[in-house]
Enzyme design. Structure first.
Site, short mmCIF file in Angstrom:
data_model
loop_
_atom_site.label_atom_id
_atom_site.label_comp_id
_atom_site.label_asym_id
_atom_site.label_seq_id
_atom_site.Cartn_x
_atom_site.Cartn_y
_atom_site.Cartn_z
CG ASN A 171 -2.06 1.01 1.06
OD1 ASN A 171 -1.89 2.06 0.45
ND2 ASN A 171 -3.22 0.71 1.63
CG ASP A 172 1.77 3.24 3.71
OD1 ASP A 172 0.72 3.80 3.35
OD2 ASP A 172 1.98 2.88 4.88
CB VAL A 173 5.98 0.54 -0.89
CG1 VAL A 173 6.51 0.33 0.53
CG2 VAL A 173 5.14 -0.64 -1.33
CB SER A 212 1.64 6.22 6.02
OG SER A 212 0.69 6.06 4.97
#
Length: 476
Positions: A404-406, A445
């Site tokens: 997700n965040d990456v 995050s």
């Protein structure tokens, strides 16, 4: 006459100083060579073996040189440690490796603190200020590493909440603990018989408190940085303990571990766009979600409508180039073997398949690489972010499994969010994206991912990755 000579014989005489120093240099270089090999997936196994053998030989020559080879009490302790280590190696699953690494960092810190404590006991009536200060410093750093690592391992294992815990006056408490610890370290150089027990207690208690206060405030998104930083601290504690007990090999190997851990910490900070000073000061990475200044994402339903019109299994049929992006969700679901099977199926159908790894994918550096290699993915198919990022725009399909965040485009334009400015995988540049995620919630995050809301070319398959990838495979 002969018996007198035998009685005077010491195991230490087996190693003269020149020979000992040469061996220490060779073993230190072997550890460095092992670390160098571990920087590449295809040679990581050999690197790990080289370093392990070097450390084992270091233990042997230390027992000989320090004339403690005949001390039988050492060997039951070594046997217990060996058995415990073998049990861990057999029982700990790959998904649990991050918390094990954190725990081992703590054990390393504890070992350094124990060695330094005995050194301080033997030096407290000595005029050796340098020895007493270094012993005090090793006790403090080792204890901080132990308790900080225990908190990190607890968070990773979900024994402790992964959310940041902020105490009332958290920064004030941190500052007070640091001041007291610095004062106790300096005072350690001027110990006298009366003050020793009190001073040692202050060091241990306040260092333990600082380790807890420091780690408990770190959120899940910063855990890779925390692990690498604690690894650096464990090496630093060992090196300083080496100064306290005048062991050159311990200084060298501890320095190597500390330096490599610090370099890794800097790499992780750059990869996550985090400031090391913020981590050290306990500032959390989880802030407000923020909004992109360039666009506002539509409702999630738009993606669901598009996904309902076309079966995702049809999207990958006949494609020529596919990039798979694994994430921590894949690790949690133990889906790496299914992902490999998916890649094999696509390859058999004529597609070229590559894996894209973000530097902080998973819960520690290299976590995704290890999981994929464990599943039998060929070394040459695994690419780091910088090596593959330009290929997304030319790929036919990008398949995301638990990440997700990456790959969150908000890192480019959502100012004020924790991930703003963080380098990401350019998944959004691919014309067709299939996402296997447990749900549509933000990552660690706390920032929403606009890819989920793209109106065209995105298929989100929700649920446990082990189940959804298996179902997807059955439809191909």
């Amino acid at each position: 006459m002969n018996s007198s000579i035998l009685l005077q014989f010491s195991t230490a005489s087996l190693l003269s100083d020149p020979v000992y120093y040469i061996l220490c240099g060779v073993l230190a270089m072997a550890v460095l060579l092992g670390i160098h090999f571990m920087s590449k997936v295809e040679t990581a196994r050999q690197g790990n073996l080289i370093s392990a053998v070097a450390v084992a030989l270091g233990i042997v020559i230390t027992l000989i040189k320090k004339d403690i080879l005949p001390v039988w009490l050492i060997y039951p302790g070594m046997a217990i440690g060996l058995i415990f280590g073998l049990i861990l190696a057999k029982k700990v699953k790959m998904i649990q490796m991050p918390q094990l690494v954190a725990l081992l960092n703590g054990i390393g810190g504890a070992a350094s603190a124990i060695v330094a404590s005995f050194a301080l006991v033997s030096l407290y009536q000595s005029p050796d200020v340098f020895g007493k200060v270094t012993a005090s410093l090793a006790i403090v750093i080792g204890t901080i590493t132990l308790f900080g690592s225990l908190i990190a391992a607890g968070k990773l294992h979900k024994v402790i909440s992964q959310k940041p815990v902020v105490l009332p006056l958290h920064q004030v408490i941190t500052t007070i603990l640091l001041v007291v610890l610095l004062f106790s370290i300096v005072s350690g150089g001027f110990l006298n018989n009366f003050s020793f027990p009190v001073l040692l207690s202050v060091m241990l208690i306040f260092a333990a408190a600082f380790g807890v206060v420091f780690s408990v405030r770190v959120g899940g998104a910063d855990m890779p940085i925390t692990i690498s930083l604690l690894n650096s601290l464990s090496g630093l504690a060992a090196a300083i303990a080496g100064f306290a007990v005048t062991d050159i090999l311990l200084v060298a190997v501890g320095g190597i571990v500390g330096a490599s851990g610090l370099f890794l910490t800097q790499i992780m900070c750059k990869a996550m766009n985090r400031n090391l000073a913020d981590i050290l000061l306990g500032k959390t990475s989880v802030q407000g979600k923020g909004e992109s200044k360039t666009e506002k994402a539509p409702e999630v339903a738009a993606t669901e409508e598009v996904a309902a019109t076309v079966n995702p299994a049809e999207v990958v049929k006949g494609v020529k180039k596919v990039i798979i992006v694994p994430g921590y969700g894949m690790a949690l679901a133990h889906a790496q073997h299914l992902v490999k099977s998916l890649a094999q199926k696509l390859t058999a159908d004529g597609a070229t398949v590559k894996y894209a790894i973000h530097p902080v994918a998973g819960r520690m550096p290299g976590h995704m690489d290890v999981l994929l290699i464990e599943a039998g993915v060929p070394f040459e198919d695994v690419y780091e972010m910088d090596d593959i990022n330009e290929e997304f725009k030319d790929a036919d399909v990008a398949i995301v499994v638990g990440a997700n965040d990456v790959l969150n485009p908000a890192a480019r334009n959502a100012e004020g969010t924790p991930i703003y400015g963080m380098p990401i995988l350019n998944v959004d540049q691919c014309s067709k994206i299939i996402i296997f995620n447990y749900d549509l919630k933000p990552g660690y995050s706390g920032v929403d991912n606009p890819i989920y809301n793209r109106k065209e070319g995105v298929w989100v398959i929700q649920g446990d990755a082990k189940d959804t990838v298996a179902q997807f495979l059955s439809e191909l």
